[in-house]
Design a protein around this motif. Structure first.
Motif, mmCIF file in Angstrom:
data_model
loop_
_atom_site.group_PDB
_atom_site.id
_atom_site.type_symbol
_atom_site.label_atom_id
_atom_site.label_comp_id
_atom_site.label_asym_id
_atom_site.label_seq_id
_atom_site.Cartn_x
_atom_site.Cartn_y
_atom_site.Cartn_z
ATOM 1 N N UNK A 105 0.839 -1.198 0.000
ATOM 2 C CA UNK A 105 0.000 0.000 0.000
ATOM 3 C C UNK A 105 0.877 1.253 0.000
ATOM 4 N N UNK A 106 0.591 2.163 -0.907
ATOM 5 C CA UNK A 106 1.358 3.399 -0.994
ATOM 6 C C UNK A 106 2.654 3.263 -1.781
ATOM 7 N N UNK A 107 2.956 2.065 -2.252
ATOM 8 C CA UNK A 107 4.179 1.844 -3.025
ATOM 9 C C UNK A 107 3.877 1.948 -4.510
ATOM 10 N N UNK A 108 4.885 2.342 -5.262
ATOM 11 C CA UNK A 108 4.762 2.473 -6.710
ATOM 12 C C UNK A 108 5.663 1.446 -7.369
ATOM 13 N N UNK A 109 5.094 0.672 -8.264
ATOM 14 C CA UNK A 109 5.859 -0.281 -9.055
ATOM 15 C C UNK A 109 5.895 0.251 -10.473
ATOM 16 N N UNK A 110 7.089 0.650 -10.912
ATOM 17 C CA UNK A 110 7.268 1.319 -12.204
ATOM 18 C C UNK A 110 8.136 0.470 -13.117
ATOM 19 N N UNK A 111 7.779 0.445 -14.391
ATOM 20 C CA UNK A 111 8.572 -0.266 -15.391
ATOM 21 C C UNK A 111 8.896 0.721 -16.510
ATOM 22 N N UNK A 112 10.182 0.881 -16.790
ATOM 23 C CA UNK A 112 10.638 1.793 -17.838
ATOM 24 C C UNK A 112 11.139 0.975 -19.016
ATOM 25 N N UNK A 113 10.501 1.186 -20.171
ATOM 26 C CA UNK A 113 10.911 0.516 -21.401
ATOM 27 C C UNK A 113 11.847 1.433 -22.169
ATOM 28 N N UNK A 114 13.023 0.903 -22.516
ATOM 29 C CA UNK A 114 14.025 1.659 -23.275
ATOM 30 C C UNK A 114 14.530 0.788 -24.420
ATOM 31 N N UNK A 115 15.338 1.389 -25.292
ATOM 32 C CA UNK A 115 15.968 0.644 -26.384
ATOM 33 C C UNK A 115 17.459 0.928 -26.347
ATOM 34 N N UNK A 116 18.187 0.130 -25.615
ATOM 35 C CA UNK A 116 19.629 0.295 -25.525
ATOM 36 C C UNK A 116 20.028 1.512 -24.697
ATOM 37 N N UNK A 117 21.210 2.005 -24.969
ATOM 38 C CA UNK A 117 21.782 3.119 -24.211
ATOM 39 C C UNK A 117 21.751 4.418 -25.017
ATOM 40 N N UNK A 118 20.624 4.714 -25.637
ATOM 41 C CA UNK A 118 20.499 5.946 -26.412
ATOM 42 C C UNK A 118 20.424 7.140 -25.473
ATOM 43 N N UNK A 119 20.604 8.328 -26.012
ATOM 44 C CA UNK A 119 20.542 9.546 -25.203
ATOM 45 C C UNK A 119 19.187 9.674 -24.509
ATOM 46 N N UNK A 120 18.095 9.393 -25.243
ATOM 47 C CA UNK A 120 16.757 9.494 -24.640
ATOM 48 C C UNK A 120 16.544 8.447 -23.562
#
Length: 114
Positions: free
Chosen positions: A11-26
């Motif tokens: 409760x009160x916790x955030x589970x976040x998933x970040x999708x990226x493509x390699x080590x690009x600047x963005x």
């Protein structure tokens, strides 16, 4: 740990998933901005999973990822998505429902003064 204790600890916790493509600047900017954002606004109440779609492209279908970088808030429900490098803190706060109201505008604040 019992189911009740587990639910209470979530409760009160955030589970976040970040999708990226390699080590690009963005991708690197999104990772850095997310870490900073979480430390400032969710200290001790978050879990981040970074998914590199160059290594695991099949994982994109599960969260319907169409652009990268994309942040997915898995918990608390409902699921939310934010596309981009997460550089705009106000948009991230609103997008994740961490702060639904960013406070009164400067004009509204002035109107409340005598």
């Amino acid at each position: 740990m019992s189911v009740t204790q587990s639910a209470e600890s979530e409760e009160g916790r955030y589970r976040l998933r970040l999708y990226v493509a390699g080590q690009t600047a963005k991708s690197l900017a999104a990772m850095s901005n997310l870490k900073r954002f979480c430390e400032e606004h969710l200290a001790g109440r978050y879990e981040i999973e970074v998914v590199d779609l160059l290594q695991n492209p099949q994982l994109a279908a599960g969260d319907q990822i169409l652009a990268i970088p994309t942040l997915v808030r898995r918990l608390p429900a409902p699921l939310k998505r934010i596309i981009g490098d997460l550089s705009n803190t106000e948009k991230v706060l609103v997008g994740l429902d961490i702060r639904s109201d960013l406070g009164p505008s400067p004009a509204a604040a002035k109107a409340g003064r005598p």
